[in-house]
Motif scaffolding. Structure first.
Motif, PDB file in Angstrom:
ATOM      1  N   ALA A 123       0.820  -1.219   0.000  1.00 33.73           N
ATOM      2  CA  ALA A 123       0.000   0.000   0.000  1.00 33.73           C
ATOM      3  C   ALA A 123       0.856   1.271   0.000  1.00 33.73           C
ATOM      4  CB  ALA A 123      -0.925   0.005   1.212  1.00 33.73           C
ATOM      5  N   GLY A 124       2.181   1.120  -0.105  1.00 30.73           N
ATOM      6  CA  GLY A 124       3.071   2.274  -0.167  1.00 30.73           C
ATOM      7  C   GLY A 124       4.192   2.258   0.833  1.00 30.73           C
ATOM      8  N   GLY A 125       4.070   1.459   1.895  1.00 32.74           N
ATOM      9  CA  GLY A 125       5.138   1.354   2.881  1.00 32.74           C
ATOM     10  C   GLY A 125       5.298   2.612   3.710  1.00 32.74           C
ATOM     11  N   TRP A 126       6.485   2.810   4.252  1.00 28.73           N
ATOM     12  CA  TRP A 126       6.734   3.959   5.126  1.00 28.73           C
ATOM     13  C   TRP A 126       6.676   5.304   4.407  1.00 28.73           C
ATOM     14  CZ3 TRP A 126       5.857   3.881  10.006  1.00 28.73           C
ATOM     15  CH2 TRP A 126       6.056   2.710  10.749  1.00 28.73           C
ATOM     16  N   ASN A 128       4.282   6.168   2.755  1.00 34.53           N
ATOM     17  CA  ASN A 128       2.845   6.433   2.830  1.00 34.53           C
ATOM     18  C   ASN A 128       2.502   6.866   4.261  1.00 34.53           C
ATOM     19  OD1 ASN A 128       0.061   6.425   2.810  1.00 34.53           O
ATOM     20  ND2 ASN A 128      -0.141   4.299   2.161  1.00 34.53           N
ATOM     21  N   ARG A 129       1.958   8.041   4.429  1.00 36.67           N
ATOM     22  CA  ARG A 129       1.641   8.580   5.747  1.00 36.67           C
ATOM     23  C   ARG A 129       0.733   7.645   6.542  1.00 36.67           C
ATOM     24  NH1 ARG A 129       1.743  13.818   8.003  1.00 36.67           N
ATOM     25  NH2 ARG A 129       0.208  14.128   9.674  1.00 36.67           N
ATOM     26  N   ASP A 130      -0.143   6.939   5.870  1.00 41.17           N
ATOM     27  CA  ASP A 130      -1.087   6.063   6.565  1.00 41.17           C
ATOM     28  C   ASP A 130      -0.375   5.003   7.398  1.00 41.17           C
ATOM     29  OD1 ASP A 130      -3.954   5.128   6.884  1.00 41.17           O
ATOM     30  OD2 ASP A 130      -3.046   3.323   6.030  1.00 41.17           O
ATOM     31  N   ILE A 183      13.121   9.992   2.095  1.00 41.71           N
ATOM     32  CA  ILE A 183      12.983  11.145   2.990  1.00 41.71           C
ATOM     33  C   ILE A 183      11.577  11.174   3.594  1.00 41.71           C
ATOM     34  CG2 ILE A 183      13.047  13.660   3.115  1.00 41.71           C
ATOM     35  CD1 ILE A 183      15.073  13.523   0.758  1.00 41.71           C
ATOM     36  N   GLU A 184      10.583  10.832   2.795  1.00 42.23           N
ATOM     37  CA  GLU A 184       9.226  10.730   3.336  1.00 42.23           C
ATOM     38  C   GLU A 184       9.149   9.607   4.367  1.00 42.23           C
ATOM     39  OE1 GLU A 184       6.432  10.373   0.124  1.00 42.23           O
ATOM     40  OE2 GLU A 184       7.276  12.093  -0.945  1.00 42.23           O
ATOM     41  N   GLY A 261       7.530  18.865   1.868  1.00 40.67           N
ATOM     42  CA  GLY A 261       6.112  19.202   1.877  1.00 40.67           C
ATOM     43  C   GLY A 261       5.246  18.159   2.545  1.00 40.67           C
ATOM     44  N   HIS A 262       5.811  16.982   2.789  1.00 39.88           N
ATOM     45  CA  HIS A 262       5.070  15.919   3.472  1.00 39.88           C
ATOM     46  C   HIS A 262       4.990  16.178   4.983  1.00 39.88           C
ATOM     47  CE1 HIS A 262       9.356  14.899   3.232  1.00 39.88           C
ATOM     48  NE2 HIS A 262       9.204  14.357   4.421  1.00 39.88           N
ATOM     49  N   VAL A 263       5.726  17.149   5.494  1.00 43.00           N
ATOM     50  CA  VAL A 263       5.690  17.489   6.923  1.00 43.00           C
ATOM     51  C   VAL A 263       4.519  18.438   7.149  1.00 43.00           C
ATOM     52  CG1 VAL A 263       6.943  18.484   8.861  1.00 43.00           C
ATOM     53  CG2 VAL A 263       8.196  17.231   7.077  1.00 43.00           C
TER      54      VAL A 263
END
Length: 439
Positions: A123-126, A128-130, A183-184, A261-263
């Motif tokens: 589903a995207g891993g780390w 992915n914010r979820d 980085i995300e 920008g993910h922060v």
């Protein structure tokens, strides 16, 4: 001083039982089964079979006089599919904790030591914010089951490895080479830590793998190389947790890969929620210089033009230089530069080519020397006023050493992976004697 002495392991490295009692695959199951990723195509499917042998392993811990045992919980045993809870997985760790307490050994669980459920990676891993929110939910499940007996909790082990080795260098699971996503992943791992802190009681902390970084010469170029490596290895992780901010120079170094920008607003407040302890994993120093002729993609995104310099010290079979002074300098630096928090050495040890001798013993003089020197560095740090409260040797058992497979032996107890026979090495006997004395 009531100093805590223990040893450490992690779930995928020792448990085996990869499909037992409802466990589903983690990213390390997938990675280790991918050709070319792990030496000799080895996997953690059996490892040390600790899942079935834990009572005997705990008896051995007791015989060695360990007062604490740092282990990790396998997330895929607890939440094998999205939205499900596996009672048998929780039962295993409940029985493990009970058996430790029966032997008067303090359980010290780590909630994440790299074995992300594969369905979350899908589903995207780390990146992915979820995933951070799913981690907090999982942490609450384990806490609800064990908190009547467990009072010491570590959220994450070495998020540097989970993010930069896993998503930038591709050297660890899940094996991706996407620096911007790495980085995300850094941020979402730390966010997951902060969210989990809200769901935990008792003494709560995080473990970071840190090192003492020095420039090879006094040149400005080498000084900048050291600054960048220190930023990526140390400050990118400890600053958000203890200071509530990302280091500005590191953000600038990484600007070509991410605008951060993910922060989101409030994230750093969550990440920097008060913790009771900081775990430090230390193995080797970093002597660095400007100029890396090899180039290529490395975990050192933003510092690809930095090279490691041979400091002329003895090395382990991992090719890591041995330098206890680096540990002492690191502890002094944390005490000086960061808010006061109890410190624990949650991993420290060395790999050597250990074999059972004709007399039935394992004579690992190199490891005895390594442990002795680093423990003395800890003692000196305490004499200097460093708030160091405990030491966990890595590792209790020879085990599955990630991408190195079974070829690197860190244990103070030798494991014959064919027969699963455990043989305490000379280092185990030395450690058992050492921990009877004050630090």
């Amino acid at each position: 001083m009531n100093f805590l002495w223990g040893a450490a392991t992690s779930s995928y490295q020792i448990e085996g039982a990869a499909t037992a009692d409802g466990r589903t695959p983690s990213i390390w199951d997938t990675f280790s089964r991918t050709p070319g990723k792990v030496k000799n195509g080895e996997t953690g499917d059996v490892a040390c079979d600790h899942y079935h042998r834990y009572p005997d392993d705990i008896r051995l811990m007791s015989e060695l006089g360990l007062r604490a045992y740092r282990f990790s919980v396998a997330w895929p045993r607890i939440v094998p599919e999205p939205g499900t809870v596996n009672p048998k997985g929780l039962d295993f760790y409940s029985h493990l904790v009970d058996t430790l307490l029966e032997r008067d050994i303090t359980p010290w669980p780590t909630l994440y030591h790299w074995d992300l459920p594969q369905y979350l990676e899908d589903a995207g891993g780390w990146p992915n914010r979820d995933t951070a929110y799913r981690f907090a939910e999982y942490a609450a499940l384990v806490h609800d089951r064990l908190s009547d007996r467990v009072t010491n909790w570590t959220t994450l082990n070495e998020p540097w490895c989970s993010s930069l080795l896993g998503y930038a260098a591709g050297e660890h699971a899940p094996g991706r080479t996407e620096p911007g996503k790495a980085i995300e992943a850094v941020h979402h791992l730390l966010l997951g830590h902060g969210l989990a802190v809200q769901n935990l009681s008792g003494k709560v902390g995080i473990t970071l793998n840190m090192t003492h970084v020095t420039p090879a010469t006094g040149s400005p170029e080498d000084a900048d190389a050291a600054r960048r490596i220190d930023g990526l290895q140390n400050r990118l992780f400890i600053d958000p947790v203890l200071l509530g901010s990302y280091p500005e120079d590191v953000v600038k170094d990484l600007a070509h890969l991410s605008d951060f920008g993910h922060v989101r607003e409030g994230d750093l407040d969550t990440i920097s929620l008060p913790i009771d302890m900081l775990g430090i994993n230390y193995y080797s120093p970093a002597l660095v210089a400007a100029g890396n002729e090899s180039g290529g993609l490395t975990p050192w995104i933003g510092a690809e033009d930095v090279r490691w310099v041979d400091g002329g010290r003895a090395r382990t079979t991992m090719n890591w230089e041995i330098d206890e002074q680096g540990l002492l300098d690191l502890l002094r630096r944390i005490q000086k530069d960061y808010p006061a928090v109890d410190l624990y050495i949650t991993e420290n040890g060395a790999a050597f080519a250990d074999e059972v001798s004709a007399d039935g013993g394992v004579h690992d003089a190199g490891r005895v020397d390594y442990l002795s020197r680093h423990i003395e560095a800890c003692a000196e740090a305490v004499r200097d006023g460093v708030q160091l409260k405990g030491y966990f040797a890595w590792s209790l058992l020879d085990n599955f050493e990630w991408a190195h497979g079974y070829g690197q032996r860190f244990g103070i107890v030798h494991v014959d992976f064919e027969t699963q026979k455990r043989t305490p090495k000379d280092s185990a006997l030395w450690y058992a004697s050492r921990i009877k004395r004050p630090l």
